[in-house]
Scaffold this motif. Sequence first.
Motif, PDB file in Angstrom:
ATOM      1  N   LYS A  75       5.058  -4.713  14.904  1.00  0.00           N
ATOM      2  CA  LYS A  75       4.105  -5.815  15.041  1.00  0.00           C
ATOM      3  C   LYS A  75       3.490  -5.810  16.425  1.00  0.00           C
ATOM      4  CE  LYS A  75       6.662  -8.699  11.818  1.00  0.00           C
ATOM      5  NZ  LYS A  75       8.009  -8.206  11.610  1.00  0.00           N
ATOM      6  N   GLY A  76       2.271  -6.350  16.526  1.00  0.00           N
ATOM      7  CA  GLY A  76       1.576  -6.453  17.802  1.00  0.00           C
ATOM      8  C   GLY A  76       0.186  -7.013  17.588  1.00  0.00           C
ATOM      9  N   THR A  77      -0.568  -7.113  18.654  1.00  0.00           N
ATOM     10  CA  THR A  77      -1.941  -7.608  18.593  1.00  0.00           C
ATOM     11  C   THR A  77      -2.886  -6.421  18.530  1.00  0.00           C
ATOM     12  OG1 THR A  77      -1.315  -9.554  19.875  1.00  0.00           O
ATOM     13  CG2 THR A  77      -3.672  -9.037  19.751  1.00  0.00           C
ATOM     14  N   ASN A  78      -3.677  -6.356  17.477  1.00  0.00           N
ATOM     15  CA  ASN A  78      -4.614  -5.250  17.297  1.00  0.00           C
ATOM     16  C   ASN A  78      -5.682  -5.251  18.385  1.00  0.00           C
ATOM     17  OD1 ASN A  78      -3.381  -4.291  14.949  1.00  0.00           O
ATOM     18  ND2 ASN A  78      -4.615  -5.597  13.631  1.00  0.00           N
ATOM     19  N   THR A  79      -5.982  -4.054  18.876  1.00  0.00           N
ATOM     20  CA  THR A  79      -7.061  -3.860  19.847  1.00  0.00           C
ATOM     21  C   THR A  79      -7.929  -2.700  19.360  1.00  0.00           C
ATOM     22  OG1 THR A  79      -5.898  -2.217  21.210  1.00  0.00           O
ATOM     23  CG2 THR A  79      -5.491  -4.565  21.722  1.00  0.00           C
ATOM     24  N   SER A  80      -8.874  -2.290  20.164  1.00  0.00           N
ATOM     25  CA  SER A  80      -9.744  -1.172  19.780  1.00  0.00           C
ATOM     26  C   SER A  80      -9.024   0.169  19.853  1.00  0.00           C
ATOM     27  CB  SER A  80     -10.996  -1.145  20.658  1.00  0.00           C
ATOM     28  OG  SER A  80     -10.624  -0.939  22.012  1.00  0.00           O
ATOM     29  N   THR A  81      -7.885   0.230  20.554  1.00  0.00           N
ATOM     30  CA  THR A  81      -7.167   1.496  20.691  1.00  0.00           C
ATOM     31  C   THR A  81      -5.760   1.473  20.089  1.00  0.00           C
ATOM     32  OG1 THR A  81      -6.488   0.839  22.917  1.00  0.00           O
ATOM     33  CG2 THR A  81      -8.428   2.274  22.734  1.00  0.00           C
ATOM     34  N   HIS A  82      -5.248   0.299  19.761  1.00  0.00           N
ATOM     35  CA  HIS A  82      -3.905   0.172  19.190  1.00  0.00           C
ATOM     36  C   HIS A  82      -3.938  -0.798  18.014  1.00  0.00           C
ATOM     37  CE1 HIS A  82      -1.830   2.373  22.403  1.00  0.00           C
ATOM     38  NE2 HIS A  82      -2.789   1.881  23.167  1.00  0.00           N
ATOM     39  N   ARG A  83      -3.470  -0.321  16.870  1.00  0.00           N
ATOM     40  CA  ARG A  83      -3.378  -1.131  15.652  1.00  0.00           C
ATOM     41  C   ARG A  83      -1.902  -1.191  15.259  1.00  0.00           C
ATOM     42  NH1 ARG A  83      -8.088  -3.594  15.422  1.00  0.00           N
ATOM     43  NH2 ARG A  83      -8.057  -3.842  13.183  1.00  0.00           N
ATOM     44  N   TYR A  84      -1.521  -2.247  14.540  1.00  0.00           N
ATOM     45  CA  TYR A  84      -0.115  -2.464  14.213  1.00  0.00           C
ATOM     46  C   TYR A  84       0.064  -2.655  12.710  1.00  0.00           C
ATOM     47  CZ  TYR A  84       0.315  -2.706  19.191  1.00  0.00           C
ATOM     48  OH  TYR A  84       0.280  -2.363  20.527  1.00  0.00           O
ATOM     49  N   TRP A  85       0.984  -1.877  12.151  1.00  0.00           N
ATOM     50  CA  TRP A  85       1.296  -1.884  10.723  1.00  0.00           C
ATOM     51  C   TRP A  85       1.913  -3.215  10.331  1.00  0.00           C
ATOM     52  CZ3 TRP A  85       1.646   3.437   8.551  1.00  0.00           C
ATOM     53  CH2 TRP A  85       1.851   3.455   7.172  1.00  0.00           C
ATOM     54  N   GLY A  86       2.737  -3.769  11.231  1.00  0.00           N
ATOM     55  CA  GLY A  86       3.415  -5.041  10.956  1.00  0.00           C
ATOM     56  C   GLY A  86       4.696  -4.868  10.169  1.00  0.00           C
ATOM     57  N   SER A  87       5.240  -3.674  10.129  1.00  0.00           N
ATOM     58  CA  SER A  87       6.445  -3.402   9.364  1.00  0.00           C
ATOM     59  C   SER A  87       7.689  -3.779  10.171  1.00  0.00           C
ATOM     60  CB  SER A  87       6.509  -1.910   8.998  1.00  0.00           C
ATOM     61  OG  SER A  87       7.710  -1.627   8.317  1.00  0.00           O
ATOM     62  N   GLY A  88       8.703  -4.253   9.466  1.00  0.00           N
ATOM     63  CA  GLY A  88       9.992  -4.533  10.076  1.00  0.00           C
ATOM     64  C   GLY A  88      10.963  -3.384   9.889  1.00  0.00           C
ATOM     65  N   ALA A  89      10.490  -2.283   9.325  1.00  0.00           N
ATOM     66  CA  ALA A  89      11.330  -1.099   9.081  1.00  0.00           C
ATOM     67  C   ALA A  89      10.550   0.146   9.488  1.00  0.00           C
ATOM     68  CB  ALA A  89      11.711  -1.016   7.604  1.00  0.00           C
ATOM     69  N   TYR A  90      11.278   1.201   9.781  1.00  0.00           N
ATOM     70  CA  TYR A  90      10.648   2.468  10.153  1.00  0.00           C
ATOM     71  C   TYR A  90       9.875   3.032   8.962  1.00  0.00           C
ATOM     72  CZ  TYR A  90      13.640   2.174  14.221  1.00  0.00           C
ATOM     73  OH  TYR A  90      14.256   1.748  15.372  1.00  0.00           O
ATOM     74  N   ILE A  91       8.748   3.646   9.239  1.00  0.00           N
ATOM     75  CA  ILE A  91       7.897   4.252   8.205  1.00  0.00           C
ATOM     76  C   ILE A  91       8.102   5.764   8.169  1.00  0.00           C
ATOM     77  CG2 ILE A  91       5.519   4.688   7.466  1.00  0.00           C
ATOM     78  CD1 ILE A  91       6.318   1.738   7.170  1.00  0.00           C
ATOM     79  N   TRP A  92       8.056   6.403   9.319  1.00  0.00           N
ATOM     80  CA  TRP A  92       8.021   7.860   9.400  1.00  0.00           C
ATOM     81  C   TRP A  92       9.437   8.409   9.497  1.00  0.00           C
ATOM     82  CZ3 TRP A  92       3.428   8.648   7.842  1.00  0.00           C
ATOM     83  CH2 TRP A  92       2.422   7.743   8.172  1.00  0.00           C
ATOM     84  N   ASN A  93       9.811   9.265   8.566  1.00  0.00           N
ATOM     85  CA  ASN A  93      11.163   9.820   8.510  1.00  0.00           C
ATOM     86  C   ASN A  93      11.386  10.875   9.578  1.00  0.00           C
ATOM     87  OD1 ASN A  93      11.793   8.241   6.269  1.00  0.00           O
ATOM     88  ND2 ASN A  93      10.998   9.781   4.858  1.00  0.00           N
ATOM     89  N   ASN A  94      12.494  10.733  10.308  1.00  0.00           N
ATOM     90  CA  ASN A  94      12.866  11.704  11.344  1.00  0.00           C
ATOM     91  C   ASN A  94      13.282  13.040  10.736  1.00  0.00           C
ATOM     92  OD1 ASN A  94      12.561   9.463  12.940  1.00  0.00           O
ATOM     93  ND2 ASN A  94      14.701   9.282  13.512  1.00  0.00           N
ATOM     94  N   THR A  95      13.667  13.042   9.480  1.00  0.00           N
ATOM     95  CA  THR A  95      14.158  14.259   8.814  1.00  0.00           C
ATOM     96  C   THR A  95      13.048  15.058   8.142  1.00  0.00           C
ATOM     97  OG1 THR A  95      14.635  12.940   6.848  1.00  0.00           O
ATOM     98  CG2 THR A  95      16.445  13.272   8.417  1.00  0.00           C
ATOM     99  N   GLY A  96      11.816  14.619   8.310  1.00  0.00           N
ATOM    100  CA  GLY A  96      10.666  15.301   7.716  1.00  0.00           C
ATOM    101  C   GLY A  96       9.849  14.325   6.900  1.00  0.00           C
ATOM    102  N   ASP A  97       8.561  14.394   7.045  1.00  0.00           N
ATOM    103  CA  ASP A  97       7.664  13.480   6.342  1.00  0.00           C
ATOM    104  C   ASP A  97       6.248  14.033   6.466  1.00  0.00           C
ATOM    105  OD1 ASP A  97       6.781  11.215   4.948  1.00  0.00           O
ATOM    106  OD2 ASP A  97       7.798   9.808   6.271  1.00  0.00           O
ATOM    107  N   ALA A  98       5.293  13.257   6.016  1.00  0.00           N
ATOM    108  CA  ALA A  98       3.884  13.627   6.141  1.00  0.00           C
ATOM    109  C   ALA A  98       3.049  12.366   6.234  1.00  0.00           C
ATOM    110  CB  ALA A  98       3.429  14.469   4.952  1.00  0.00           C
ATOM    111  N   ALA A  99       1.954  12.451   6.959  1.00  0.00           N
ATOM    112  CA  ALA A  99       0.982  11.374   7.071  1.00  0.00           C
ATOM    113  C   ALA A  99      -0.284  11.828   6.357  1.00  0.00           C
ATOM    114  CB  ALA A  99       0.687  11.068   8.535  1.00  0.00           C
ATOM    115  N   TYR A 100      -0.866  10.925   5.572  1.00  0.00           N
ATOM    116  CA  TYR A 100      -2.072  11.232   4.805  1.00  0.00           C
ATOM    117  C   TYR A 100      -3.139  10.195   5.137  1.00  0.00           C
ATOM    118  CZ  TYR A 100       1.418  13.735   2.066  1.00  0.00           C
ATOM    119  OH  TYR A 100       2.457  14.553   1.683  1.00  0.00           O
ATOM    120  N   LEU A 101      -4.328  10.654   5.479  1.00  0.00           N
ATOM    121  CA  LEU A 101      -5.453   9.782   5.785  1.00  0.00           C
ATOM    122  C   LEU A 101      -6.479   9.892   4.661  1.00  0.00           C
ATOM    123  CD1 LEU A 101      -6.860   7.923   7.888  1.00  0.00           C
ATOM    124  CD2 LEU A 101      -7.901  10.007   8.838  1.00  0.00           C
ATOM    125  N   ARG A 102      -6.892   8.740   4.149  1.00  0.00           N
ATOM    126  CA  ARG A 102      -7.910   8.708   3.085  1.00  0.00           C
ATOM    127  C   ARG A 102      -9.025   7.744   3.473  1.00  0.00           C
ATOM    128  NH1 ARG A 102      -4.185   8.614  -2.401  1.00  0.00           N
ATOM    129  NH2 ARG A 102      -3.005  10.481  -1.856  1.00  0.00           N
TER     130      ARG A 102
END
Length: 151
Positions: free
Chosen positions: A103-130
């Motif tokens: 969580k945080g305050t969105n700015t022009s350079t930093h945006r916040y998902w607002g999640s209370g849990a980790y999203i990106w897996n340390n054991t391997g994952d992928a990010a997809y932009l659409r």
Amino acid sequence: MKNKPIGAVGALAIAVGGSLAAATPAQAATPAVMITLAYYNSPGSDTGSNTSLNGEYIRLTNKRTSAINLKYWTLRDKSSHIYKFASDFKLGAGASVYIHTGKGTNTSTHRYWGSGAYIWNNTGDAAYLRNSAGTAIDSCSWGSTGSYTNC
């Protein structure tokens, strides 16, 4: 049937047409916005604190010479956690924006998902932009070593 000379105008049209056809795939291969960094293992212990959650982030970079509106674009992982740019968000030419997990305050350079849990897996994952139409724009994947990857 006789072969007719095509003349200078016809030859120029063929040459220009051939040049345009060759340039189009190269331009299409470079996404307007790219995932340029994935910091998937926040520094220190994974305590679940907001500071630790925000140590996870994805950096998106506009590779074009004009601003791009990311309204309704999405960023997701393999487990279909989805961040959506819900309102008008213009990413300036050559500019980057960091999408933090916590969580945080969105700015022009930093945006916040607002999640209370980790999203990106340390054991391997992928990010997809659409984009707003759901078309895949870029992706970045990583394995189980390290804390970040340059995409």
